[in-house]
Scaffold this motif. Structure first.
Motif, PDB file in Angstrom:
ATOM      1  N   PRO A 185       3.304  10.425   2.512  1.00  0.00           N
ATOM      2  CA  PRO A 185       3.490   9.041   2.050  1.00  0.00           C
ATOM      3  C   PRO A 185       4.942   8.709   1.710  1.00  0.00           C
ATOM      4  CG  PRO A 185       1.551  10.006   1.024  1.00  0.00           C
ATOM      5  CD  PRO A 185       2.266  11.126   1.722  1.00  0.00           C
ATOM      6  N   THR A 237       2.465   1.994  -3.352  1.00  0.00           N
ATOM      7  CA  THR A 237       1.475   2.472  -4.323  1.00  0.00           C
ATOM      8  C   THR A 237       1.080   3.911  -4.024  1.00  0.00           C
ATOM      9  OG1 THR A 237       0.587   0.242  -4.647  1.00  0.00           O
ATOM     10  CG2 THR A 237      -0.817   2.084  -5.298  1.00  0.00           C
ATOM     11  N   GLU A 238       0.793   4.198  -2.763  1.00  0.00           N
ATOM     12  CA  GLU A 238       0.332   5.535  -2.387  1.00  0.00           C
ATOM     13  C   GLU A 238       1.392   6.600  -2.628  1.00  0.00           C
ATOM     14  OE1 GLU A 238      -0.994   5.331   1.632  1.00  0.00           O
ATOM     15  OE2 GLU A 238      -2.916   4.379   1.114  1.00  0.00           O
ATOM     16  N   MET A 239       2.657   6.250  -2.420  1.00  0.00           N
ATOM     17  CA  MET A 239       3.677   7.291  -2.573  1.00  0.00           C
ATOM     18  C   MET A 239       3.818   7.721  -4.031  1.00  0.00           C
ATOM     19  SD  MET A 239       7.255   5.253  -1.940  1.00  0.00           S
ATOM     20  CE  MET A 239       7.909   4.065  -3.113  1.00  0.00           C
ATOM     21  N   ARG A 263       0.829  -1.206   0.000  1.00  0.00           N
ATOM     22  CA  ARG A 263       0.000   0.000   0.000  1.00  0.00           C
ATOM     23  C   ARG A 263       0.865   1.258   0.000  1.00  0.00           C
ATOM     24  NH1 ARG A 263      -0.691   3.347   3.870  1.00  0.00           N
ATOM     25  NH2 ARG A 263       0.185   1.884   5.402  1.00  0.00           N
ATOM     26  N   VAL A 264       1.911   1.242   0.818  1.00  0.00           N
ATOM     27  CA  VAL A 264       2.772   2.419   0.943  1.00  0.00           C
ATOM     28  C   VAL A 264       3.448   2.748  -0.384  1.00  0.00           C
ATOM     29  CG1 VAL A 264       4.865   3.319   2.039  1.00  0.00           C
ATOM     30  CG2 VAL A 264       3.154   2.118   3.410  1.00  0.00           C
ATOM     31  N   TYR A 302       7.420   5.906   3.605  1.00  0.00           N
ATOM     32  CA  TYR A 302       8.198   4.851   2.958  1.00  0.00           C
ATOM     33  C   TYR A 302       9.664   4.900   3.390  1.00  0.00           C
ATOM     34  CZ  TYR A 302      10.771   2.213  -0.488  1.00  0.00           C
ATOM     35  OH  TYR A 302      11.631   1.321  -1.073  1.00  0.00           O
ATOM     36  N   LEU A 307       1.301   7.609  -6.197  1.00  0.00           N
ATOM     37  CA  LEU A 307       0.044   8.258  -6.572  1.00  0.00           C
ATOM     38  C   LEU A 307      -0.204   9.541  -5.791  1.00  0.00           C
ATOM     39  CD1 LEU A 307      -2.310   5.135  -6.800  1.00  0.00           C
ATOM     40  CD2 LEU A 307      -1.167   6.339  -8.672  1.00  0.00           C
ATOM     41  N   SER A 308       0.664   9.831  -4.828  1.00  0.00           N
ATOM     42  CA  SER A 308       0.458  11.008  -3.985  1.00  0.00           C
ATOM     43  C   SER A 308       0.681  12.294  -4.772  1.00  0.00           C
ATOM     44  CB  SER A 308       1.403  10.961  -2.776  1.00  0.00           C
ATOM     45  OG  SER A 308       2.758  10.987  -3.200  1.00  0.00           O
TER      46      SER A 308
END
Length: 235
Positions: A192, A131-133, A128-129, A196, A135-136
């Protein structure tokens, strides 16, 4: 290759991606798993060179002239890995060179180590981390040329990971895996991304030899401990 059917997808026959158990297509972690880094360390010790390693997959490239006997070496070593994993063989027996470089693993079993690294990934929710970083919301604060000018004229300061949020990087920040640039000079660190980097710091401290590589991080030894910094534009 002869005639191909319509919409047929031709895969490169000299490239192979091998997926290890532990993470499904939706990014959910299984109760147990085998991180790819353990498999690739094992293969390297047994004469098999892996090109790229992800969290739960790795990439092997053959040559045009490879023979069946040569690629069968990979299959044989993977089968041997499974046997050693199932019987939880101690690392000193199956990966002696690695243990010589990292004695802390001497009495740990192969399956036990896989479980520990898998649990660390799951606890941090690293799928999740990561992916989110990417897409942030990236926030440019200045042009890359201006950030480089700050670096060239030493208008920078070395900022620890815990204080990075909101700071402007003068470095290209690229975590591996996946090897895709995350920040370019002139952009600000957000939550995010800092999350990471904290994972990378904690993971590297707990599992030496399996370090998460992040280009752009500066590592310094202070008081017997590794400290992580990024060169940022001076406030």
């Amino acid at each position: 290759f002869g005639k191909l059917a319509t919409h047929f997808t031709m895969l490169d026959p000299i490239k192979a991606t091998i997926v290890t158990p532990g993470l499904d297509m939706n990014g959910k972690f299984a109760p147990s798993g085998i991180p790819a880094s353990i498999v690739t360390k094992y293969l390297a010790e047994h004469g098999v060179v892996v090109e790229k390693t992800g969290l739960y997959s790795f990439f092997v490239m053959f040559t045009i002239g490879i023979t069946k006997g040569r690629w069968n070496t990979l299959v044989t070593e993977l089968q041997q890995f499974k046997t050693d994993y199932d019987t939880n063989q101690p690392l000193w027996r199956v990966m002696p060179e690695f243990v010589q470089a990292h004695p802390a693993y001497e009495r740990i079993g192969l399956r036990d180590l896989a479980s520990q690294i898998h649990e660390q990934y799951r606890r941090y929710g690293i799928a999740r981390v990561t992916t989110e970083m990417y897409l942030s919301n990236m926030q440019p604060a200045m042009r890359p040329s201006e950030a480089f000018e700050c670096l060239a004229h030493r208008r920078v300061e070395r900022v620890p990971i815990d204080e990075l949020e909101g700071r402007i990087t003068t470095m290209l920040v690229t975590p591996y895996p996946p090897g895709i640039p995350l920040l370019i000079p002139g952009e600000r660190f957000n939550k995010p991304i800092v999350e990471y980097l904290k994972f990378a710091r904690d993971f590297n401290a707990r599992f030496p030899g399996f370090e998460t590589d992040v280009h752009g991080l500066v590592v310094e030894l202070e008081g017997g401990m590794l400290r992580y910094y990024v060169d940022c534009v001076r406030d």
